[in-house]
Design an enzyme around this catalytic site. Structure first.
Site, PDB file in Angstrom:
ATOM      1  N   ARG A  60       0.812  -1.229   0.000  1.00  9.36           N
ATOM      2  CA  ARG A  60       0.000   0.000   0.000  1.00  9.36           C
ATOM      3  C   ARG A  60       0.840   1.271   0.000  1.00  9.36           C
ATOM      4  NH1 ARG A  60      -4.291  -2.366   3.347  1.00  9.36           N
ATOM      5  NH2 ARG A  60      -2.875  -2.120   5.069  1.00  9.36           N
ATOM      6  N   GLU A 236      12.308 -21.039  22.243  1.00  8.82           N
ATOM      7  CA  GLU A 236      12.699 -19.684  21.832  1.00  8.82           C
ATOM      8  C   GLU A 236      12.826 -18.815  23.070  1.00  8.82           C
ATOM      9  OE1 GLU A 236      11.099 -18.312  17.785  1.00  8.82           O
ATOM     10  OE2 GLU A 236       9.374 -19.144  18.829  1.00  8.82           O
ATOM     11  N   HIS A 260       6.322 -26.894  11.608  1.00 12.78           N
ATOM     12  CA  HIS A 260       7.742 -27.216  11.795  1.00 12.78           C
ATOM     13  C   HIS A 260       7.950 -28.516  12.585  1.00 12.78           C
ATOM     14  CE1 HIS A 260       7.970 -23.204  10.401  1.00 12.78           C
ATOM     15  NE2 HIS A 260       8.063 -22.586  11.551  1.00 12.78           N
ATOM     16  N   LYS A 358       7.719 -19.907  23.805  1.00  9.24           N
ATOM     17  CA  LYS A 358       8.383 -18.604  23.696  1.00  9.24           C
ATOM     18  C   LYS A 358       8.787 -18.161  25.096  1.00  9.24           C
ATOM     19  CE  LYS A 358       6.463 -17.057  19.380  1.00  9.24           C
ATOM     20  NZ  LYS A 358       7.630 -17.150  18.485  1.00  9.24           N
TER      21      LYS A 358
HETATM   22  C1  BG6 Z   1       8.018 -19.013  12.628  1.00 11.14           C
HETATM   23  C2  BG6 Z   1       7.042 -18.732  13.732  1.00 11.14           C
HETATM   24  O1  BG6 Z   1       7.481 -19.929  11.721  1.00 11.14           O
HETATM   25  O2  BG6 Z   1       9.210 -19.550  13.169  1.00 11.14           O
HETATM   26  C3  BG6 Z   1       7.651 -17.810  14.770  1.00 11.14           C
HETATM   27  O3  BG6 Z   1       5.872 -18.124  13.195  1.00 11.14           O
HETATM   28  C4  BG6 Z   1       8.993 -18.328  15.238  1.00 11.14           C
HETATM   29  O4  BG6 Z   1       6.771 -17.634  15.865  1.00 11.14           O
HETATM   30  C5  BG6 Z   1       9.879 -18.667  14.045  1.00 11.14           C
HETATM   31  O5  BG6 Z   1       9.603 -17.341  16.043  1.00 11.14           O
HETATM   32  C6  BG6 Z   1      11.170 -19.303  14.481  1.00 11.14           C
HETATM   33  O6  BG6 Z   1      12.004 -19.530  13.388  1.00 11.14           O
HETATM   34  P1  BG6 Z   1      13.523 -19.893  13.592  1.00 11.14           P
HETATM   35  O7  BG6 Z   1      14.019 -20.197  12.224  1.00 11.14           O
HETATM   36  O8  BG6 Z   1      14.154 -18.681  14.223  1.00 11.14           O
HETATM   37  O9  BG6 Z   1      13.553 -21.066  14.508  1.00 11.14           O
END
Ligand code: BG6
Length: 506
Positions: A60, A236, A260, A358
């Site tokens: 946009r 994370e 994942h 997280k």
């Molecule tokens: C993403 C998620 O697919 O993967 C995120 O939406 C997450 O929430 C991220 O932080 C983590 O990716 P990586 O490659 O840093 O492990």
């Protein structure tokens, strides 16, 4: 199609994309700035993009081509993996264009069509187009129908190839995933739809295939006769990082387990594919996922949590409910743990424990295959309870490598045995740096190489696993709180303790 492991093109002759136009929707977002645009530059820098390659941003913002080129330049300077080279940038930026518009505005798509046609004429891109939808899922149908209406999707007789790339989440549950697939399928043929799960682009994840199927050492013990259980962890330390709009209502399980972590499970549990062609590899993953069983008792076989205020890196951090844009009564989980079974001859009775969260103590993703204890220990000086189980740990990130844990004699006069680790670390064994996941996957899209992209059937079966768990959680009140900077909620510890096991330390 080509084989990601054995194809000589991969090892000796780099695959180079054909002249083409990559149109990116959602180009002003975080993913584009931090990952996608830098990955494009890195590919160009590695000589994997042809001179005619062109990039069109669509958003946009009232930007001219130069504004978008400047923003891209900044993103590249800040986030690219490979060194900045003026001559590479100069060539790449010649093909950079920007179209201002709203996803629902037909006139904007007509302008986009004109821009792309002009690039075909000026830069010899021959009608080859990839459309990258880095946009909220609610916008997928809007963009795709505009692509069809404006004829950008190709259609019968159109020259070149036309591919569409979508980012997860692929739906919210099974029903919406089917709707999404039908919608895409009405406009793009199946082989033109590339679903990105960036975990499959990671070197360490692809290495799981090499580890299992290029060696004789592991496969004979990769089964219920030797394996006690498998732990797949994606921890994370970050919070939701300003992504409240996306994350609230989605939660940890939909965000990363559905894609994942279940993909990691599939690669760990699957049988050897007859080749690494897209069909063969994806069929094996799909079979493994179809054999997954959720626990009979979801109250004891799953756990979920929400981070509360705590400390991380020596600093106080807010709890999830106090994050900007999160409603104070949100029941979205930021931590999820699930115990799964894989009902096959190979895995019957072996639990696969998946966990993600997280704001945990650390950032770490790994697959740990934990073997059974030795049936008998003929060493007096060794306490069998002290001696751990053999383990093979695939360290996906950040300390990429593989660890093997086994018992070894402690030097001295007694026959005391203690666990030791044998390590393979990427940094020590290879001089080549690992490409970023998005580099690999973007190149695969441009080359038309689909093995590393999950197909719709895998997405469906993953939702079939998750839907009943989500329903159970939705009916079950609030997630348990855990302090930021901890290893997760007590419920997750209890899940393991009940089985007489424990999570690996984060
Ligand atoms: C993403 C998620 O697919 O993967 C995120 O939406 C997450 O929430 C991220 O932080 C983590 O990716 P990586 O490659 O840093 O492990």
């Amino acid at each position: 199609m080509s084989n990601p492991l054995r194809d000589p093109r991969d090892r000796r002759i780099p695959r180079v994309a054909e002249p083409s136009v990559l149109v990116m929707f959602g180009v002003t977002g975080d993913l584009a700035r931090k990952k996608l645009l830098p990955a494009i530059y890195d590919l160009a820098n590695r000589g994997l993009l042809p001179p005619g390659f062109s990039l069109v941003g669509f958003a946009r913002r009232e930007w001219a081509d130069e504004d978008f080129a400047r923003e891209t330049h900044e993103a590249v300077r800040q986030y690219a993996r490979t060194p900045f080279r003026e001559e590479v940038w100069a060539q790449l930026s010649e093909g950079v264009r920007f179209v201002t518009g709203d996803f629902s505005d037909p006139a904007a798509f007509d302008r986009l069509a004109e821009t792309v046609a002009k690039l075909d004429a000026e830069r010899g891109t021959g009608g080859n187009r990839a459309f990258y939808l880095s946009v909220p899922p609610s916008q997928f149908p809007v963009v795709v129908s505009q692509l069809e209406r404006s004829g950008l999707h190709g259609g019968p007789g159109a020259p070149g190839w036309h591919r569409v790339v979508i980012e997860k989440p692929f739906g919210h549950d099974l029903a919406s995933a089917r709707e999404l697939n039908d919608m895409l399928g009405a406009v793009f043929p199946t082989h033109s739809v590339f679903r990105i799960d960036h975990y499959l682009g990671k070197e360490t994840v692809q290495n799981l295939l090499a580890l299992r199927f290029a060696n004789t050492l592991f496969e004979p013990v990769w089964n219920r006769r030797y394996v006690d259980h498998v732990q797949i962890t994606m921890a994370e330390d970050i919070g939701i990082n300003g992504r409240a709009g996306y994350y609230d209502g989605i939660g940890a399980a939909r965000d990363v387990i559905q894609n994942h972590l279940l993909q990691l499970l599939a690669l760990t549990a699957m049988e050897e594919p007859v080749s690494f062609d897209a069909d063969a590899l994806r069929a094996e993953k799909q079979k493994a996922l179809s054999a997954v069983q959720i626990p009979d008792n979801l109250a004891t076989g799953t756990a979920r949590g929400q981070y509360a205020a705590g400390w991380q890196g020596g600093k106080p951090v807010r709890g999830f409910l106090a994050e900007d844009g999160i409603s104070p009564d949100s029941v979205t989980e930021t931590y999820a743990a699930i115990k799964l079974g894989v009902d096959t001859r190979r895995w019957a009775g072996v639990p696969f424990y998946l966990r993600t969260g997280k704001r945990l103590t650390t950032r770490m993703t790994e697959i740990a295959v934990i073997f059974q204890r030795a049936p008998h220990l003929p060493f007096n000086a060794t306490d069998a309870r002290e001696l751990g189980q053999n383990a093979l740990v695939i360290r996906v990130q950040p300390d990429e490598g593989v660890t093997m844990r086994f018992g070894s004699k402690v030097p001295g006069s007694a026959m005391e045995v203690r666990d030791v680790n044998m390590d393979f670390a990427y940094g020590e064994s290879f001089t080549e740096a690992s490409p970023e996941a998005y580099e690999r996957l973007l190149l695969d899209v441009l080359v038309g190489d689909p093995p590393l992209f999950p197909r719709h059937e895998e997405v469906e079966v993953s939702w079939k696993i998750l839907d009943p768990i989500e329903e159970f959680w939705a009916a079950g009140g609030r997630p348990e709180q855990y302090p930021a900077g901890s290893s997760g909620p007590a419920g997750a510890e209890a899940l393991m303790t009940r089985d007489g096991r424990s999570w690996r330390r984060l």
